[in-house]
Design an enzyme around this catalytic site. Structure first.
Site, PDB file in Angstrom:
ATOM      1  N   ARG A  48       1.020  -1.106   0.159  1.00 44.06           N
ATOM      2  CA  ARG A  48       0.169  -0.131  -0.208  1.00 44.06           C
ATOM      3  C   ARG A  48       1.052   1.203  -0.211  1.00 44.06           C
ATOM      4  O   ARG A  48       0.636   2.315  -0.821  1.00 44.06           O
ATOM      5  CB  ARG A  48      -1.008  -0.040   1.176  1.00 44.06           C
ATOM      6  CG  ARG A  48      -1.827   1.273   1.285  1.00 44.06           C
ATOM      7  CD  ARG A  48      -3.003   1.255   1.920  1.00 44.06           C
ATOM      8  NE  ARG A  48      -3.047   0.356   3.328  1.00 44.06           N
ATOM      9  CZ  ARG A  48      -2.262   0.596   4.467  1.00 44.06           C
ATOM     10  NH1 ARG A  48      -1.784   1.916   4.506  1.00 44.06           N
ATOM     11  NH2 ARG A  48      -2.276  -0.227   5.370  1.00 44.06           N
ATOM     12  N   TYR A 100     -16.791  17.152 -14.915  1.00 49.15           N
ATOM     13  CA  TYR A 100     -17.129  15.615 -15.161  1.00 49.15           C
ATOM     14  C   TYR A 100     -18.064  15.367 -13.989  1.00 49.15           C
ATOM     15  O   TYR A 100     -17.832  15.675 -12.758  1.00 49.15           O
ATOM     16  CB  TYR A 100     -15.836  14.924 -15.247  1.00 49.15           C
ATOM     17  CG  TYR A 100     -15.954  13.460 -15.079  1.00 49.15           C
ATOM     18  CD1 TYR A 100     -16.224  12.935 -16.102  1.00 49.15           C
ATOM     19  CD2 TYR A 100     -15.837  13.086 -13.926  1.00 49.15           C
ATOM     20  CE1 TYR A 100     -16.676  11.391 -16.243  1.00 49.15           C
ATOM     21  CE2 TYR A 100     -16.149  11.550 -13.782  1.00 49.15           C
ATOM     22  CZ  TYR A 100     -16.368  10.834 -14.935  1.00 49.15           C
ATOM     23  OH  TYR A 100     -16.660   9.447 -14.931  1.00 49.15           O
ATOM     24  N   ASP A 172      -7.993  18.969 -14.624  1.00 49.79           N
ATOM     25  CA  ASP A 172      -8.145  17.336 -15.291  1.00 49.79           C
ATOM     26  C   ASP A 172      -7.715  17.360 -16.729  1.00 49.79           C
ATOM     27  O   ASP A 172      -8.381  17.838 -17.504  1.00 49.79           O
ATOM     28  CB  ASP A 172      -9.407  17.011 -14.952  1.00 49.79           C
ATOM     29  CG  ASP A 172      -9.970  15.493 -15.354  1.00 49.79           C
ATOM     30  OD1 ASP A 172      -9.438  15.131 -16.152  1.00 49.79           O
ATOM     31  OD2 ASP A 172     -10.845  15.111 -14.802  1.00 49.79           O
ATOM     32  N   LYS A 197      -8.748   6.206 -19.038  1.00 42.36           N
ATOM     33  CA  LYS A 197      -9.013   6.537 -20.315  1.00 42.36           C
ATOM     34  C   LYS A 197      -7.808   6.324 -21.444  1.00 42.36           C
ATOM     35  O   LYS A 197      -7.375   5.310 -21.672  1.00 42.36           O
ATOM     36  CB  LYS A 197      -9.475   7.848 -20.437  1.00 42.36           C
ATOM     37  CG  LYS A 197     -10.644   8.187 -19.279  1.00 42.36           C
ATOM     38  CD  LYS A 197     -11.733   7.281 -19.625  1.00 42.36           C
ATOM     39  CE  LYS A 197     -12.761   7.112 -18.475  1.00 42.36           C
ATOM     40  NZ  LYS A 197     -13.239   8.508 -17.874  1.00 42.36           N
TER      41      LYS A 197
HETATM   42  C1  LIG Z   1     -13.503   9.046 -16.537  1.00 42.91           C
HETATM   43  C2  LIG Z   1     -13.204  10.486 -15.897  1.00 42.91           C
HETATM   44  C3  LIG Z   1     -12.990  10.654 -14.745  1.00 42.91           C
HETATM   45  C4  LIG Z   1     -13.115   9.526 -13.774  1.00 42.91           C
HETATM   46  O1  LIG Z   1     -12.431   8.686 -13.724  1.00 42.91           O
HETATM   47  P1  LIG Z   1     -12.626   7.237 -13.432  1.00 42.91           P
HETATM   48  O2  LIG Z   1     -11.351   6.290 -13.739  1.00 42.91           O
HETATM   49  O3  LIG Z   1     -13.812   6.446 -13.970  1.00 42.91           O
HETATM   50  O4  LIG Z   1     -12.857   7.122 -11.797  1.00 42.91           O
HETATM   51  C5  LIG Z   1     -12.613  11.938 -14.297  1.00 42.91           C
HETATM   52  N1  LIG Z   1     -12.463  12.947 -15.152  1.00 42.91           N
HETATM   53  C6  LIG Z   1     -12.776  12.792 -16.622  1.00 42.91           C
HETATM   54  C7  LIG Z   1     -12.266  13.910 -17.557  1.00 42.91           C
HETATM   55  C8  LIG Z   1     -13.019  11.662 -17.187  1.00 42.91           C
HETATM   56  O5  LIG Z   1     -13.261  11.121 -18.359  1.00 42.91           O
END
Ligand SMILES: *Cc1c(COP(=O)(O)O)cnc(C)c1O
Length: 376
Positions: A48, A100, A172, A197
């Site tokens: 961890r 988001y 982000d 992603k």
């Molecule tokens: C998918 C996404 C998130 C969240 O991420 P997870 O891996 O699903 O928890 C946050 N910001 C953006 C822009 C995203 O596309």
């Protein structure tokens, strides 16, 4: 190793001295042996707190974003949680009005109960941002391009406004990735990713990452939340992520090229009311995107003249695209976003969000053509 293609492959990893394995071993052990003097010779104590596969992907992201350090999390939302957790009760967060959806839920539902204040503003309107800042604003959250309208905000200008009231600026960077946009070089303090992603790239892992410009007190709190909050990714997910990051530059170039060709075709189609993609001169954020991004990405959204019924019919008729949420994988996805986000969604009902994959673009165009060329 100053070029991203080289960093993506080599940062944070080297040939294993024990086995001479060229690709990293997956270290599944949860615990690590102490030396007789009580020290931890390899720097690992318990998984961890740290794991070789996690360190590898953290090093890759630090180098590619140009940051001082990175912390990997079990999901993108665990990463944003860690940043919010570094704040205090009574602090104010300024966030984009089309934030988001999951981060919006964290702010309005999870952290509101802990006394965090939040307001939402159109981050592409700098005078509105200036007015919305408060004496107790400690964090300005940006997401550019935004989801799902691909609104563009000026990272350098918003970071400067945030710093003017003593707030941090977090960006982000999930949609752009460090290949297309470098928030830290533009003045932001933190870059955040859902590595689920583009960085993961194959729709087969969940992960998140926070990259910091400076290893300061805020960073120490985020690191502590990683270790003691415990939302860490598994060694196998980190290994998959590292393998995928190696090909990110080539994948992303192909995502961008396919998206641009699809956009060129969509803007001419009579069933389409609007195409949201920042390369278009008609896009409100086009000039800023040209300045702060090196390409325009693989995400776009379209609005249909036939309204929600037509949008949902198109999503049902496609055969090469898959009707599913998420983005950034090799396969093209299409999604009626408003119905995924639920009743509180602000997304237009006639909007489809498209993640352009790596198939031959002629097949993508033919698929959308057959889906669009029929009425509801
Ligand atoms: C998918 C996404 C998130 C969240 O991420 P997870 O891996 O699903 O928890 C946050 N910001 C953006 C822009 C995203 O596309």
């Amino acid at each position: 190793m100053t070029h991203p293609e080289t960093q993506a492959i080599h940062s944070g990893q080297s040939v294993d001295p024990a086995t001479r394995a060229v690709t990293p071993n997956i270290v599944l052990s949860s615990t690590f042996e102490r030396a007789t003097d009580g020290s931890y010779p390899a720097g690992y104590l318990y998984s961890r707190y740290g794991n070789p596969n996690r360190n590898t992907v953290e090093a890759k992201l630090s180098d590619m974003e140009g940051g001082a350090d990175s912390a990997a999390f079990a999901s993108g939302l665990a990463a944003s949680m860690a940043i919010l957790q570094s704040l205090q009760s009574g602090d104010h967060v300024l966030a984009p009005d089309d934030l988001y959806f999951g981060v919006r839920v964290q702010l309005t539902q999870l952290y509101a109960r802990w006394g965090l204040q939040v307001s939402f503003v159109d981050m592409s309107d700098l005078s509105a941002v200036r007015q919305a800042l408060q004496a107790n604003t400690r964090l300005v959250w940006l997401e550019t391009p935004s989801n799902p309208l691909l609104k563009i905000s000026d990272i350098a200008a918003v970071a400067e406004l945030a710093h003017g009231v003593g707030a941090l600026c977090a960006v982000d960077n999930t949609w752009a990735t460090p290949l297309l946009q470098k928030p830290l070089a533009l003045g932001a303090d933190l870059a955040v990713h859902s590595t689920t992603k583009y960085l993961g790239g194959h729709s087969d892992l969940l992960g998140g990452m926070v990259v910091t410009r400076q290893a300061d007190d805020t960073w120490a709190r985020i690191r502590q939340f990683q270790k003691d909050g415990g939302a860490v990714p598994s060694p196998f997910d980190c290994w998959l992520l590292g393998r995928s990051i190696a090909t990110l530059p080539q994948r992303l170039a192909a995502h961008c090229a396919n998206a641009q060709q699809l956009v060129n075709w969509l803007v001419e189609h009579p069933a389409i009311e609007a195409v949201h993609y920042p390369s278009l001169p008609s896009h409100a954020g086009h000039e800023i995107a040209q300045r702060q991004m090196s390409d325009f990405g693989g995400m776009l959204s379209i609005r249909l003249r036939g309204g929600e019924a037509m949008a949902r019919a198109v999503a049902n008729r496609v055969q090469v695209f898959t009707q599913a949420t998420s983005l950034g994988g090799v396969e093209s996805l299409i999604e009626h976003r408003a119905s995924v986000e639920g009743p509180a969604s602000q997304t237009p009902r006639n909007l489809l969000r498209i993640s352009v994959g790596l198939e031959n673009v002629a097949d993508l165009i033919a698929d959308l053509a057959q889906a669009l060329d029929r009425s509801v």
